[in-house]
Design a protein around this motif. Structure first.
Motif, short mmCIF file in Angstrom:
data_model
loop_
_atom_site.label_atom_id
_atom_site.label_comp_id
_atom_site.label_asym_id
_atom_site.label_seq_id
_atom_site.Cartn_x
_atom_site.Cartn_y
_atom_site.Cartn_z
N GLU A 186 0.83 -1.21 0.00
CA GLU A 186 0.00 0.00 0.00
C GLU A 186 0.86 1.25 0.00
OE1 GLU A 186 -3.89 1.84 2.33
OE2 GLU A 186 -2.81 0.13 3.19
N ILE A 244 -6.28 6.46 -3.44
CA ILE A 244 -6.15 5.06 -3.84
C ILE A 244 -6.85 4.22 -2.77
CG2 ILE A 244 -4.54 3.14 -4.12
CD1 ILE A 244 -2.54 5.16 -5.28
N PHE A 253 -6.85 0.85 -1.52
CA PHE A 253 -6.04 -0.36 -1.62
C PHE A 253 -6.79 -1.60 -1.15
CE2 PHE A 253 -2.89 -3.30 0.25
CZ PHE A 253 -2.14 -3.57 -0.89
N GLY A 254 -7.39 -1.52 0.02
CA GLY A 254 -8.07 -2.66 0.62
C GLY A 254 -8.05 -2.49 2.13
N PRO A 312 -12.61 0.72 1.20
CA PRO A 312 -13.55 0.01 0.33
C PRO A 312 -14.91 -0.24 0.98
CG PRO A 312 -11.96 -1.54 1.24
CD PRO A 312 -11.53 -0.16 1.67
N CYS A 336 -11.36 -5.89 -0.89
CA CYS A 336 -10.63 -5.08 -1.85
C CYS A 336 -11.38 -5.07 -3.18
CB CYS A 336 -9.20 -5.59 -2.05
SG CYS A 336 -9.09 -7.30 -2.63
N ASN A 337 -10.84 -4.40 -4.17
CA ASN A 337 -11.43 -4.32 -5.50
C ASN A 337 -10.41 -4.67 -6.57
OD1 ASN A 337 -14.25 -3.14 -5.16
ND2 ASN A 337 -13.06 -1.62 -4.04
N LYS A 361 -8.05 -0.07 -8.05
CA LYS A 361 -7.76 0.65 -6.81
C LYS A 361 -8.18 2.12 -6.87
CE LYS A 361 -5.87 -3.22 -5.66
NZ LYS A 361 -6.74 -4.22 -5.05
N CYS A 362 -8.64 2.58 -8.02
CA CYS A 362 -9.07 3.97 -8.18
C CYS A 362 -10.48 4.03 -8.74
CB CYS A 362 -8.11 4.74 -9.10
SG CYS A 362 -6.44 4.87 -8.45
N CYS A 416 -3.78 -2.53 -12.78
CA CYS A 416 -4.10 -2.90 -11.38
C CYS A 416 -4.01 -4.40 -11.10
CB CYS A 416 -5.50 -2.42 -11.04
SG CYS A 416 -5.53 -0.84 -10.16
N LEU A 423 -3.64 -6.80 -7.34
CA LEU A 423 -4.64 -7.71 -6.79
C LEU A 423 -4.07 -9.11 -6.64
CD1 LEU A 423 -7.51 -8.44 -5.88
CD2 LEU A 423 -8.10 -8.78 -8.30
N GLN A 482 -1.83 -9.13 -3.65
CA GLN A 482 -2.62 -9.10 -2.41
C GLN A 482 -3.09 -10.50 -2.05
OE1 GLN A 482 -5.39 -5.93 -3.77
NE2 GLN A 482 -5.19 -5.07 -1.72
#
Length: 236
Positions: A63, A81, A83-84, A109, A135-136, A139-140, A156, A160, A163
């Motif tokens: 991050e 951003i 991040f999660g 998130p 998370c996604n 990130k934006c 991105c 992920l 992560q």
């Protein structure tokens, strides 16, 4: 060489060394030199920015390394951003599509109305945000909550993947069509994917509807709960 010229050269060298030391402290491990080319648009210039490293040993390091990321055009208009958040050793990771407007404002998130509904789902499963990781794919925040574009996904995706590699969850829940299709590399609709176990790099994966969809279509809550019961059974 005159004394004045000597002192000017010495001062320039000292300043250069100081800049390099600052870059090292900021975790810029390499400075990439590119061949001279014709002037480019802002979007193409963003693509030549040194890519933040994914070779980190913790989520916190990842991050931190993403701060200031400008790998795609979303960097021009984002506020934060996203991040999660959650337990870095979570048994369950939930993956959504991309941050919304409220997530962009706060950098966390799933904090809008869809996030509140997700909290209720987790509570019904006897889980909390502190126990899982959320998370996604992106990130934006994409403007207007539009679908992610290919260059944004490719920028991105490595983060992920890293992560998930660091967390090593027992299972993954994807929320909505896009996240399921991206992780499973399929074009099948979410209606056919949900409710069945799939795999992502050896990790069991359960696709289900996005909480935002449930806000618009309350009838989808029952199928989602059926999906979550399968998750609970798998977790024991």
């Amino acid at each position: 060489m005159s004394n004045e010229l000597y002192h000017k050269c010495h001062e320039a060298i000292s300043q250069g060394r100081a800049i390099l030391e600052d870059l090292q402290q900021w975790d810029f491990e390499t400075i990439i030199q590119y061949p001279q080319a014709e002037p480019q648009s802002t979007a193409s210039h963003l693509s030549t920015t040194a890519m933040p490293s994914t070779e980190k040993t913790t989520l916190a390091e990842m991050e931190s390394g993403l701060k200031g990321c400008s790998l795609c055009s979303l960097a021009k208009q984002r506020k934060n951003i996203v991040f999660g958040a959650g337990n870095p050793r979570a048994r369950v990771v939930l993956v959504g599509e991309a941050p919304g407007r409220e997530e962009d404002e706060q950098g966390i998130p799933f904090i809008g109305e869809a996030g509140k509904l997700l909290d209720k789902i987790l509570l019904a499963m006897k889980l909390s945000r502190e126990e899982v990781y959320i998370c996604n794919v992106l990130k934006c925040h994409p403007p207007g909550n539009r679908d992610p574009q290919p260059d944004e996904i490719s920028a991105c995706e490595p983060f992920l993947k890293q992560q998930l590699a660091l967390i090593k969850p027992e299972l993954i829940i994807t929320l909505g069509r896009f996240a399921a299709q991206e992780l499973l590399k399929t074009t099948q609709p979410i209606g056919k994917l949900r409710g069945q176990w799939h795999e992502y790099e050896g990790i069991p994966l359960m696709p289900t509807f996005h909480p935002a969809y449930l806000l618009r279509n309350p009838s989808g809550k029952r199928p989602v709960w059926e999906d979550m019961k399968k998750v609970m059974q798998r977790l024991g």
